[in-house]
Design a protein around this motif. Sequence first.
Motif, PDB file in Angstrom:
ATOM      1  N   GLY A   1      -5.287  -5.201  -0.355  1.00  0.00           N
ATOM      2  CA  GLY A   1      -4.076  -4.546   0.109  1.00  0.00           C
ATOM      3  C   GLY A   1      -4.055  -4.508   1.620  1.00  0.00           C
ATOM      4  O   GLY A   1      -4.592  -5.391   2.283  1.00  0.00           O
ATOM      5  N   ASN A   2      -3.516  -3.467   2.177  1.00  0.00           N
ATOM      6  CA  ASN A   2      -3.326  -3.305   3.599  1.00  0.00           C
ATOM      7  C   ASN A   2      -4.670  -3.321   4.336  1.00  0.00           C
ATOM      8  O   ASN A   2      -5.350  -2.317   4.419  1.00  0.00           O
ATOM      9  CB  ASN A   2      -2.588  -1.995   3.857  1.00  0.00           C
ATOM     10  CG  ASN A   2      -2.200  -1.839   5.300  1.00  0.00           C
ATOM     11  OD1 ASN A   2      -2.201  -2.796   6.057  1.00  0.00           O
ATOM     12  ND2 ASN A   2      -1.868  -0.615   5.668  1.00  0.00           N
TER      13      ASN A   2
ATOM     14  N   TYR B   1      -5.203   0.062  -4.542  1.00  0.00           N
ATOM     15  CA  TYR B   1      -4.669  -1.158  -3.956  1.00  0.00           C
ATOM     16  C   TYR B   1      -4.235  -2.031  -5.125  1.00  0.00           C
ATOM     17  O   TYR B   1      -4.331  -1.625  -6.275  1.00  0.00           O
ATOM     18  CB  TYR B   1      -5.733  -1.892  -3.118  1.00  0.00           C
ATOM     19  CG  TYR B   1      -6.186  -1.108  -1.920  1.00  0.00           C
ATOM     20  CD1 TYR B   1      -5.428  -1.089  -0.761  1.00  0.00           C
ATOM     21  CD2 TYR B   1      -7.370  -0.387  -1.937  1.00  0.00           C
ATOM     22  CE1 TYR B   1      -5.825  -0.371   0.351  1.00  0.00           C
ATOM     23  CE2 TYR B   1      -7.782   0.342  -0.836  1.00  0.00           C
ATOM     24  CZ  TYR B   1      -7.003   0.345   0.309  1.00  0.00           C
ATOM     25  OH  TYR B   1      -7.399   1.058   1.393  1.00  0.00           O
ATOM     26  N   PHE B   2      -3.794  -3.243  -4.862  1.00  0.00           N
ATOM     27  CA  PHE B   2      -3.490  -4.164  -5.946  1.00  0.00           C
ATOM     28  C   PHE B   2      -4.818  -4.644  -6.514  1.00  0.00           C
ATOM     29  O   PHE B   2      -5.686  -5.104  -5.785  1.00  0.00           O
ATOM     30  CB  PHE B   2      -2.657  -5.351  -5.456  1.00  0.00           C
ATOM     31  CG  PHE B   2      -2.380  -6.345  -6.535  1.00  0.00           C
ATOM     32  CD1 PHE B   2      -1.443  -6.071  -7.515  1.00  0.00           C
ATOM     33  CD2 PHE B   2      -3.071  -7.531  -6.596  1.00  0.00           C
ATOM     34  CE1 PHE B   2      -1.185  -6.979  -8.529  1.00  0.00           C
ATOM     35  CE2 PHE B   2      -2.837  -8.452  -7.598  1.00  0.00           C
ATOM     36  CZ  PHE B   2      -1.886  -8.163  -8.572  1.00  0.00           C
TER      37      PHE B   2
ATOM     38  N   ASP C   1      -9.899  -6.095  -5.466  1.00  0.00           N
ATOM     39  CA  ASP C   1      -8.850  -5.206  -4.973  1.00  0.00           C
ATOM     40  C   ASP C   1      -8.468  -5.669  -3.577  1.00  0.00           C
ATOM     41  O   ASP C   1      -9.343  -5.949  -2.759  1.00  0.00           O
ATOM     42  CB  ASP C   1      -9.341  -3.759  -4.874  1.00  0.00           C
ATOM     43  CG  ASP C   1      -9.721  -3.179  -6.217  1.00  0.00           C
ATOM     44  OD1 ASP C   1      -9.044  -3.492  -7.206  1.00  0.00           O
ATOM     45  OD2 ASP C   1     -10.692  -2.405  -6.266  1.00  0.00           O
TER      46      ASP C   1
ATOM     47  N   TYR D   1      -2.437  -1.321 -10.363  1.00  0.00           N
ATOM     48  CA  TYR D   1      -2.680  -0.501  -9.185  1.00  0.00           C
ATOM     49  C   TYR D   1      -3.986   0.258  -9.335  1.00  0.00           C
ATOM     50  O   TYR D   1      -4.167   1.016 -10.287  1.00  0.00           O
ATOM     51  CB  TYR D   1      -1.516   0.479  -8.976  1.00  0.00           C
ATOM     52  CG  TYR D   1      -1.686   1.336  -7.765  1.00  0.00           C
ATOM     53  CD1 TYR D   1      -1.489   0.795  -6.495  1.00  0.00           C
ATOM     54  CD2 TYR D   1      -2.063   2.656  -7.881  1.00  0.00           C
ATOM     55  CE1 TYR D   1      -1.650   1.570  -5.365  1.00  0.00           C
ATOM     56  CE2 TYR D   1      -2.224   3.447  -6.751  1.00  0.00           C
ATOM     57  CZ  TYR D   1      -2.021   2.900  -5.499  1.00  0.00           C
ATOM     58  OH  TYR D   1      -2.193   3.668  -4.377  1.00  0.00           O
TER      59      TYR D   1
END
Length: 158
Positions: free
Chosen positions: A91-92, A57-58, A89, A54
């Motif tokens: 994510g959303n 974000y991932f 990185d 983490y």
Amino acid sequence: MKKIIALFFVALVAVSMTFAFEFRSVGIETGEGILFSAGADINDDLDVYARFGYTGYFGISFGAQYRVADLKISNTVLPIKPGAQLGFDFGNSHFGFTLMGTVSFSYDADVFRAFVRPGIGLGLSTYSYYSYYEDKRVTNTDAYFAWTIETGVAFLFK
């Protein structure tokens, strides 16, 4: 047929490269976030590592470092390993990419290794969001200067 032969050749090279690595360590790192890492040795001086975790974000990243010198302080030897690190990185509605030059300083104590790895480089980030003012989805892309000071502890397989 040429494409199949080329694909077979690339797969053969990739598989042979995985057997060239000697799996060396697993650990936990901090700096950009909380990351789990695995390290491997190609030879006595060249190391590679992969990390995931983490970072807001991932995050997943890969790096390589080469020992160029040893810093001797009293009876302690600290290897100096410059290298490069490539990180992603996502994510959303976000995707980020960084390329950094790093220098690793580490200390081995029996089966544990502690290290610090400062790095500087460049990054590229793209993200999107819904703008209620414009009543549409907006995408932004930014380039930025990236820097980090990563620390970690690893368990060494001997």
